[in-house]
Design an enzyme around this catalytic site. Structure first.
Site, PDB file in Angstrom:
ATOM      1  N   ASP A  79       0.879  -1.166   0.000  1.00 44.24           N
ATOM      2  CA  ASP A  79       0.000   0.000   0.000  1.00 44.24           C
ATOM      3  C   ASP A  79       0.911   1.209   0.000  1.00 44.24           C
ATOM      4  O   ASP A  79       1.834   1.302   0.815  1.00 44.24           O
ATOM      5  CB  ASP A  79      -0.940   0.033   1.202  1.00 44.24           C
ATOM      6  CG  ASP A  79      -2.112   0.984   0.941  1.00 44.24           C
ATOM      7  OD1 ASP A  79      -2.818   0.780  -0.072  1.00 44.24           O
ATOM      8  OD2 ASP A  79      -2.309   1.921   1.722  1.00 44.24           O
ATOM      9  N   SER A  80       0.687   2.085  -0.931  1.00 45.70           N
ATOM     10  CA  SER A  80       1.606   3.201  -1.099  1.00 45.70           C
ATOM     11  C   SER A  80       0.863   4.432  -1.571  1.00 45.70           C
ATOM     12  O   SER A  80      -0.294   4.370  -1.996  1.00 45.70           O
ATOM     13  CB  SER A  80       2.713   2.828  -2.095  1.00 45.70           C
ATOM     14  OG  SER A  80       2.157   2.380  -3.318  1.00 45.70           O
ATOM     15  N   PHE A 166       4.567   5.979 -13.141  1.00 46.72           N
ATOM     16  CA  PHE A 166       3.106   6.049 -13.097  1.00 46.72           C
ATOM     17  C   PHE A 166       2.705   6.873 -11.884  1.00 46.72           C
ATOM     18  O   PHE A 166       3.546   7.352 -11.126  1.00 46.72           O
ATOM     19  CB  PHE A 166       2.495   4.644 -13.028  1.00 46.72           C
ATOM     20  CG  PHE A 166       2.817   3.891 -11.758  1.00 46.72           C
ATOM     21  CD1 PHE A 166       1.881   3.787 -10.735  1.00 46.72           C
ATOM     22  CD2 PHE A 166       4.056   3.281 -11.584  1.00 46.72           C
ATOM     23  CE1 PHE A 166       2.171   3.102  -9.565  1.00 46.72           C
ATOM     24  CE2 PHE A 166       4.358   2.589 -10.408  1.00 46.72           C
ATOM     25  CZ  PHE A 166       3.411   2.502  -9.407  1.00 46.72           C
ATOM     26  N   TYR A 168       1.997   9.616  -9.393  1.00 49.34           N
ATOM     27  CA  TYR A 168       2.449  10.995  -9.195  1.00 49.34           C
ATOM     28  C   TYR A 168       3.910  11.208  -9.593  1.00 49.34           C
ATOM     29  O   TYR A 168       4.470  12.274  -9.323  1.00 49.34           O
ATOM     30  CB  TYR A 168       2.248  11.399  -7.728  1.00 49.34           C
ATOM     31  CG  TYR A 168       0.801  11.397  -7.297  1.00 49.34           C
ATOM     32  CD1 TYR A 168      -0.003  12.528  -7.445  1.00 49.34           C
ATOM     33  CD2 TYR A 168       0.222  10.251  -6.755  1.00 49.34           C
ATOM     34  CE1 TYR A 168      -1.337  12.518  -7.057  1.00 49.34           C
ATOM     35  CE2 TYR A 168      -1.108  10.231  -6.364  1.00 49.34           C
ATOM     36  CZ  TYR A 168      -1.879  11.368  -6.519  1.00 49.34           C
ATOM     37  OH  TYR A 168      -3.207  11.349  -6.137  1.00 49.34           O
ATOM     38  N   HIS A 194      10.686   4.699  -2.729  1.00 47.47           N
ATOM     39  CA  HIS A 194      10.018   4.180  -1.537  1.00 47.47           C
ATOM     40  C   HIS A 194       9.789   2.678  -1.645  1.00 47.47           C
ATOM     41  O   HIS A 194       9.988   1.938  -0.686  1.00 47.47           O
ATOM     42  CB  HIS A 194       8.693   4.906  -1.313  1.00 47.47           C
ATOM     43  CG  HIS A 194       7.781   4.920  -2.507  1.00 47.47           C
ATOM     44  ND1 HIS A 194       8.191   5.295  -3.767  1.00 47.47           N
ATOM     45  CD2 HIS A 194       6.460   4.602  -2.642  1.00 47.47           C
ATOM     46  CE1 HIS A 194       7.181   5.211  -4.609  1.00 47.47           C
ATOM     47  NE2 HIS A 194       6.121   4.789  -3.956  1.00 47.47           N
ATOM     48  N   ARG A 195       9.401   2.229  -2.843  1.00 50.64           N
ATOM     49  CA  ARG A 195       9.161   0.800  -3.048  1.00 50.64           C
ATOM     50  C   ARG A 195      10.479   0.028  -3.013  1.00 50.64           C
ATOM     51  O   ARG A 195      10.564  -1.063  -2.455  1.00 50.64           O
ATOM     52  CB  ARG A 195       8.430   0.588  -4.375  1.00 50.64           C
ATOM     53  CG  ARG A 195       7.858  -0.815  -4.564  1.00 50.64           C
ATOM     54  CD  ARG A 195       6.774  -0.825  -5.629  1.00 50.64           C
ATOM     55  NE  ARG A 195       5.576  -0.116  -5.161  1.00 50.64           N
ATOM     56  CZ  ARG A 195       5.153   1.042  -5.659  1.00 50.64           C
ATOM     57  NH1 ARG A 195       5.792   1.624  -6.646  1.00 50.64           N
ATOM     58  NH2 ARG A 195       4.074   1.621  -5.166  1.00 50.64           N
TER      59      ARG A 195
END
EC number: 3.6.1.66
Length: 210
Positions: A79-80, A166, A168, A194-195
């Site tokens: 979830d991001s 993809f 933002y 972040h991922r």
């Protein structure tokens, strides 16, 4: 320490139907060379879960449990989203549906730009942060989901830049690199995003069990 039980199950379900996320995860998981097949839930005809949590952590766990319950397999979910402090953390967990329709990147970006107009000034950039939370469950009722988090700090541009990525990405400016995240290659992005950071925490957890 022995290997985690889920590694012996043969399959790990990736609880996402988001094409952009799946593309990034396929690259990241390929680098790990896990002894399991990582299968996007869409290949198992698993629909999206109802994300009714109030945090990234809650929603990641909800999605992982949902995929695990239907498949009977271990599952990992992401979830991001993007958080902008001047907007009280919005879009936050509602990033994918900020403008109303789920997954409409253009509309979401347009709404974010509109909402930030009152806060724009020439002296100070608007700060933002991408957040990724991974939740891994060995089974649907796993009482101890494993959580891995990643945070990516940057600035929010006044107009889109770049054609890659993809969500933002076209609005997320990295001042030290002088580019938006949509101007980065997949390989560059996965190293620092972040991922990518959350996956690094996941990788480290595997190393401690070897």
């Amino acid at each position: 320490m022995s290997a985690p039980h889920w590694l012996s199950q043969g399959t790990l379900v990736l609880a996402s139907n988001n094409k952009g996320k799946i593309t990034e995860f396929e690259k990241l998981f390929a680098e790990l060379q896990l002894p399991v097949d990582v299968i996007p839930q869409g290949q198992l005809n698993i629909p999206d879960a109802i994300e009714d949590g109030l945090s990234f952590v809650e929603n990641a766990i909800i999605k992982a449990r949902h995929a695990s319950k239907i498949s009977g397999k271990p599952a990992i979910a992401d979830d991001s989203g993007i958080c902008v402090p001047v907007l009280g953390g919005a879009p936050g967990i509602y990033s994918a549906r900020y403008a109303g329709d789920h997954g409409n990147d253009a509309a979401n970006n347009e709404k974010l730009l509109h909402d930030l107009k009152p806060f724009r000034n020439a002296e100070q950039a608007i700060q933002g942060m991408f957040v990724c939370v991974l939740a891994l469950v060995e089974h649907a009722e796993d009482p101890l989901p494993q959580i891995f988090q990643g945070f990516w700090h940057g600035e929010i541009l006044e107009q889109a830049r770049g054609e890659h990525g993809f969500g933002y990405d076209p609005l997320f400016w990295l001042s030290e690199l002088k580019m938006s995240s949509a101007e980065m290659s997949k390989e560059e992005k996965n190293k620092i995003s972040h991922r990518g950071q959350a996956m690094q925490r996941f990788r480290e957890s595997l190393m401690t069990r070897e």
